[in-house]
Design a protein around this motif. Structure first.
Motif, short mmCIF file in Angstrom:
data_model
loop_
_atom_site.label_atom_id
_atom_site.label_comp_id
_atom_site.label_asym_id
_atom_site.label_seq_id
_atom_site.Cartn_x
_atom_site.Cartn_y
_atom_site.Cartn_z
N GLY A 149 78.60 -13.52 118.93
CA GLY A 149 78.78 -14.96 118.79
C GLY A 149 78.02 -15.76 119.82
N GLU A 150 77.44 -15.09 120.82
CA GLU A 150 76.69 -15.79 121.86
C GLU A 150 75.35 -16.29 121.32
OE1 GLU A 150 74.72 -14.84 126.29
OE2 GLU A 150 75.65 -13.24 125.09
N VAL A 151 74.97 -17.50 121.72
CA VAL A 151 73.69 -18.08 121.32
C VAL A 151 72.69 -17.87 122.45
CG1 VAL A 151 72.49 -20.19 120.60
CG2 VAL A 151 74.87 -19.83 119.92
N VAL A 152 71.55 -17.24 122.13
CA VAL A 152 70.55 -16.95 123.16
C VAL A 152 69.16 -17.34 122.64
CG1 VAL A 152 71.89 -15.05 124.13
CG2 VAL A 152 70.18 -14.58 122.38
N THR A 153 68.26 -17.56 123.59
CA THR A 153 66.86 -17.84 123.27
C THR A 153 66.02 -16.64 123.68
OG1 THR A 153 67.16 -20.21 123.60
CG2 THR A 153 64.91 -19.38 123.67
N LEU A 154 65.19 -16.17 122.75
CA LEU A 154 64.36 -14.99 122.99
C LEU A 154 62.89 -15.39 122.94
CD1 LEU A 154 66.16 -12.40 120.65
CD2 LEU A 154 66.58 -12.83 123.08
N GLY A 155 62.10 -14.80 123.83
CA GLY A 155 60.67 -15.00 123.83
C GLY A 155 59.95 -13.85 123.15
N VAL A 156 58.64 -13.94 123.08
CA VAL A 156 57.85 -12.89 122.43
C VAL A 156 58.06 -11.54 123.11
CG1 VAL A 156 55.50 -12.13 121.93
CG2 VAL A 156 56.13 -14.53 121.60
N GLU A 157 58.19 -11.58 124.45
CA GLU A 157 58.37 -10.31 125.17
C GLU A 157 59.71 -9.67 124.82
OE1 GLU A 157 60.06 -13.67 127.49
OE2 GLU A 157 58.16 -13.30 126.46
N ASP A 158 60.71 -10.47 124.50
CA ASP A 158 62.02 -9.92 124.13
C ASP A 158 61.99 -9.29 122.74
OD1 ASP A 158 63.38 -10.96 126.50
OD2 ASP A 158 63.14 -12.93 125.57
N LEU A 159 61.21 -9.88 121.84
CA LEU A 159 61.19 -9.44 120.45
C LEU A 159 60.29 -8.23 120.22
CD1 LEU A 159 61.20 -12.96 118.84
CD2 LEU A 159 63.00 -11.25 118.62
N ARG A 160 59.39 -7.95 121.17
CA ARG A 160 58.54 -6.74 121.12
C ARG A 160 57.97 -6.52 119.70
NH1 ARG A 160 63.08 -4.72 123.65
NH2 ARG A 160 63.39 -3.07 122.11
N PHE A 161 57.19 -7.46 119.28
CA PHE A 161 56.64 -7.41 117.93
C PHE A 161 55.72 -6.21 117.73
CE2 PHE A 161 57.43 -12.10 118.06
CZ PHE A 161 58.26 -12.16 116.96
N GLY A 162 55.77 -5.65 116.53
CA GLY A 162 54.83 -4.64 116.08
C GLY A 162 54.35 -5.02 114.70
N TYR A 163 53.65 -4.10 114.05
CA TYR A 163 53.18 -4.36 112.69
C TYR A 163 54.39 -4.42 111.76
CZ TYR A 163 50.84 -3.70 108.19
OH TYR A 163 50.40 -3.84 106.89
N ARG A 164 54.63 -5.60 111.19
CA ARG A 164 55.74 -5.84 110.26
C ARG A 164 57.09 -5.47 110.88
NH1 ARG A 164 52.05 -8.23 108.18
NH2 ARG A 164 51.30 -8.00 106.04
N SER A 165 57.25 -5.73 112.18
CA SER A 165 58.50 -5.35 112.83
C SER A 165 58.75 -6.19 114.08
CB SER A 165 58.48 -3.87 113.21
OG SER A 165 57.52 -3.64 114.22
N SER A 166 60.01 -6.22 114.49
CA SER A 166 60.41 -6.84 115.75
C SER A 166 61.62 -6.11 116.27
CB SER A 166 60.74 -8.33 115.55
OG SER A 166 61.95 -8.47 114.83
N ALA A 167 62.02 -6.44 117.51
CA ALA A 167 63.18 -5.81 118.12
C ALA A 167 64.36 -6.79 118.14
CB ALA A 167 62.85 -5.35 119.53
N LEU A 168 64.51 -7.57 117.08
CA LEU A 168 65.66 -8.47 116.98
C LEU A 168 66.94 -7.64 117.06
CD1 LEU A 168 65.97 -11.57 116.49
CD2 LEU A 168 66.48 -11.01 114.12
N PRO A 169 67.90 -8.04 117.92
CA PRO A 169 69.10 -7.22 118.11
C PRO A 169 69.86 -6.99 116.80
CG PRO A 169 68.93 -8.89 119.82
CD PRO A 169 67.86 -9.21 118.83
N GLU A 170 70.46 -5.82 116.67
CA GLU A 170 71.23 -5.45 115.50
C GLU A 170 72.36 -6.46 115.26
OE1 GLU A 170 72.16 -3.29 112.15
OE2 GLU A 170 70.49 -2.95 113.53
N GLY A 171 72.45 -6.96 114.03
CA GLY A 171 73.51 -7.90 113.67
C GLY A 171 73.28 -9.32 114.10
N ALA A 172 72.19 -9.59 114.83
CA ALA A 172 71.89 -10.95 115.27
C ALA A 172 71.37 -11.78 114.10
CB ALA A 172 70.86 -10.94 116.39
N VAL A 173 71.67 -13.07 114.12
CA VAL A 173 71.21 -13.99 113.09
C VAL A 173 70.25 -14.99 113.72
CG1 VAL A 173 71.88 -15.67 111.33
CG2 VAL A 173 73.41 -13.74 111.87
N LEU A 174 69.03 -14.98 113.29
CA LEU A 174 68.04 -15.92 113.81
C LEU A 174 68.26 -17.29 113.17
CD1 LEU A 174 64.40 -15.10 114.56
CD2 LEU A 174 64.91 -17.25 113.43
N VAL A 175 68.34 -18.34 114.00
CA VAL A 175 68.66 -19.67 113.47
C VAL A 175 67.55 -20.68 113.65
CG1 VAL A 175 71.16 -19.37 113.66
CG2 VAL A 175 69.87 -20.30 115.61
N GLU A 176 66.61 -20.44 114.57
CA GLU A 176 65.54 -21.41 114.80
C GLU A 176 64.34 -20.72 115.45
OE1 GLU A 176 65.93 -25.83 116.28
OE2 GLU A 176 65.55 -24.57 118.03
#
Length: 306
Positions: A149-176
């Motif tokens: 339920g905590e609202v957090v802001t993530l940067g590119v380094e947090d999301l660790r993007f790859g080809y067609r992928s990211s490290a968005l936390p399990e169960g997290a809902v992206l809102v903006e």
């Protein structure tokens, strides 16, 4: 279930919410009123209950037996788009095409999003890209509601993007999401998007029930034979080489127009579509030794007895 101010529905069919129009029901379907409603719901939801954030269902197969989870779908309160200078801020429910067009009106270049089906939440989660540009190249930050339920802001380094992928936390809902964009003349950006649309419409089955590209482009090979991340080898080419353009199973077909597109020609089940995809993977593996990776997300349970 927790009390909510939005809409919480039990046993909601998901078939009509996906572009392929297949699949069973979700145990629960939640449309939050706002970010506070979403956070309070997730905080109170028992940890044993799975959460599945869902956009517009553009690259999704829900299996015929349905989904044992709370499906969370963001609505109108999460689709705003604002532009300040070269920075574009948009809700996760905003459609990629709408964001590209609004940005172009203000001289902000997000033209690569114009032909990508779906919404911004999915684009960030999957690091969507086209014409050599990816979300990772322009994303400044993303706001998410964690499973706690905590609202957090993530940067590119947090999301660790790859080809067609990211490290968005399990169960997290992206809102903006917030993008820092290159600048361009609005007329030139509009013209570029028109050219991209014309090219897409001429080469892809956009008027049929599809979920976009079915498989990721395979990894390339370096001069030493080792795998690299160029992705210059195209999935449609290895599918063609394996003789699977136009392959069928039930009401599902690999498009004659673009062989990396699964199409529901009418009456297909989720099992037909996923089964045909696996037929294609097996044929490509046998022909070229390449393991195709699904780009379409598949979730849920098969129909009982299958």
């Amino acid at each position: 279930m927790p009390e909510v101010r939005g809409k919480l529905t039990a046993g909601r069919s998901l078939a009509e919410l996906t572009w392929l129009r297949v699949g069973g029901a979700a145990d629960w379907f939640f449309q939050p009123a706002d970010i506070q409603d979403l956070g309070a719901f997730l905080a109170a939801l028992p940890e044993t209950i799975a959460v599945f954030p869902m956009g517009v269902g553009s690259n999704l197969i829900v299996r015929d037996g349905g989904l044992r989870a709370v499906v969370i779908r963001l609505g109108r309160g999460f689709n705003g788009i604002t532009v300040e200078g070269s920075r574009v801020r948009c809700g996760a429910a905003a459609l990629d095409a709408h964001v590209a067009k609004r940005a172009a009106e203000h001289g902000c270049d997000l033209t690569f999003l114009r032909t990508i089906p779906g919404s911004i939440g999915g684009a960030v989660r999957m690091n969507a890209g086209c014409y050599g540009t990816y979300v990772a190249d322009v994303l400044a930050e993303a706001t998410v509601v964690l499973r706690s339920g905590e609202v957090v802001t993530l940067g590119v380094e947090d999301l660790r993007f790859g080809y067609r992928s990211s490290a968005l936390p399990e169960g997290a809902v992206l809102v903006e999401a917030v993008f820092d964009t290159p600048r361009g003349a609005p007329d030139a950006l509009e013209s570029r998007m028109a050219e991209q649309l014309a090219k897409r419409d001429a080469t892809q089955p956009v008027k049929q029930r599809t979920a976009g590209s079915t498989f990721r482009n395979p990894l390339g090979r370096s001069s030493t034979g080792a795998a690299d991340d160029t992705h210059e080898l195209k999935a449609w080419k290895v599918i063609d080489d394996a003789g699977m353009r136009g392959a069928r199973r039930g009401g599902a077909v690999m498009s004659e127009m673009h062989s990396n597109f699964l199409v529901n020609e009418g009456g297909a089940t989720a099992a037909d579509l996923e089964g045909l995809g696996e037929d294609v993977r097996a044929a490509v593996k046998a022909h070229s030794g390449i393991d195709l990776t699904w780009e379409v997300i598949r979730v849920g349970d098969p129909e009982a007895g299958l």
